[in-house]
Design an enzyme around this catalytic site. Structure first.
Site, mmCIF file in Angstrom:
data_model
loop_
_atom_site.group_PDB
_atom_site.id
_atom_site.type_symbol
_atom_site.label_atom_id
_atom_site.label_comp_id
_atom_site.label_asym_id
_atom_site.label_seq_id
_atom_site.Cartn_x
_atom_site.Cartn_y
_atom_site.Cartn_z
ATOM 1 C CB CYS A 146 -0.793 -0.152 1.247
ATOM 2 S SG CYS A 146 -2.109 -1.029 0.862
ATOM 3 C CB SER A 147 3.600 2.544 1.473
ATOM 4 O OG SER A 147 4.256 1.479 2.368
#
Lengths: 155, 173
Positions: A44-45
């Site tokens: 997600c990052s």
């Protein structure tokens, strides 16, 4: 880092989605070089996964994105396949980090590329460069601004 | 220049008093687990700050890693046309593991929406464009992950999961 106005040094590296990528064979295109430390950071990052979501916005600006790290081509292929990346990842693998060193974004201690961005114009001239803290995904705001600024100069 | 390139306006979904002094903008994705984790935190912030806060949610669907995120965002816009935006927003986050089409229709039924109209709106390309319209402003404002928060126009760079977030908001001017 290499500064805007300099000629982007030429290189050839093997690519995840093809056989190889040579900078000088891409004259006439705008290029975004995204150096990053390693494949497989959390999803997600992850900077590459994020860029994959917004390729259209680069394409709209006639820019082609490539990711570059010291991971080998098989690692890149597995990572690219897992994240379904629609842009090439280049393997700065042998000799390790040579292109990253040339672009002054190699971290000798970690043995990895730093997290750094270059925007190169149609004539192979560096127009913008940025070094990000290694643990911060720099996003796309700076790249899009640099591409906008190039439009304004061209017009 | 504030980080937030497009200021909050009446084209946004705003919850809370327009006169509130604290403005919290979230760029989020209904299928993103981190946004799901942020959802109760935002609720708690809303409870604690009350009328001092206005909250704005802007869609930032990461369509390749979250293939149901865009349809969920469109569903929230379709519900908005029937006056139930925030009800659908809550429903989607509270059920974010089930965001397929039939589930979304169930949520619309549960909210008492006109289902025929809702289905037509969910299929409307213009509503999809609206659901995607915040994406570029988010990119240009420095959104680099979901969720990304802006407090009174400035990107919040610290950990939104930490208790300091609400303290920061309370002191925001």
């Amino acid at each position: 880092m290499l500064q805007p106005g300099m000629i982007a040094p030429d290189f050839t590296l093997s690519a995840s989605l093809g056989e190889s990528f040579t900078l000088s064979q891409n004259r006439g295109k705008r290029l975004v070089l995204a150096f990053y430390p390693a494949d497989w950071s959390p999803v997600c990052s992850d900077q590459m996964t994020f860029y994959n979501e917004m390729l259209d916005y680069f394409t709209d600006q006639r820019a082609t994105l490539v990711g570059i790290s010291v991971d080998g081509k098989w690692c890149h292929a597995a990572f690219s396949n897992d994240r379904k990346l629609d842009f090439p990842l280049l393997a700065d693998f042998e000799p390790k980090g040579a292109v990253s060193r040339t672009y002054e974004v190699y971290d000798e201690e970690a043995g990895e590329s730093k997290r750094a961005l270059y925007v190169i114009d149609e004539n192979g001239i560096i127009r913008w460069s940025y070094l990000s803290p290694v643990d911060v995904n720099p996003g796309a705001a700076g790249i899009l601004q640099a591409l906008d600024d190039m439009n304004n100069v061209t017009q | 220049m504030p980080d937030l390139r497009i200021p909050v306006s009446d084209r946004d979904h705003i919850l809370g008093s327009p006169d509130a002094t604290i403005e919290l903008v979230e760029y989020g994705d209904y299928q993103c687990p981190y946004c799901g984790a942020a959802y109760p935190i935002v609720k708690r912030i809303q409870d604690e700050l009350g009328s001092r806060l206005k909250f704005v949610f802007r869609n930032f669907p990461l369509r390749k890693i979250h293939p149901q995120a865009l349809m969920a965002a469109v569903a929230s816009e379709a519900a908005s046309l029937q006056g139930k935006y925030w009800e659908m927003h809550d429903m989607l986050f509270e059920n974010q593991k089930r965001l397929n089409y039939s589930s979304i229709i169930n949520y619309a039924e549960h909210l008492g929406l006109d289902i025929i109209r809702f289905k037509l709106d969910v299929a409307d390309i213009n509503l999809e464009k609206k659901a995607l319209s915040d994406f570029e402003s988010g990119l240009r404002s420095g959104v680099n992950a979901t969720p990304t928060f802006f407090v009174n126009g400035n990107k919040y760079l610290q950990d939104w999961k930490a208790p300091e977030f609400i303290q920061f908001l309370e002191q925001a001017k």
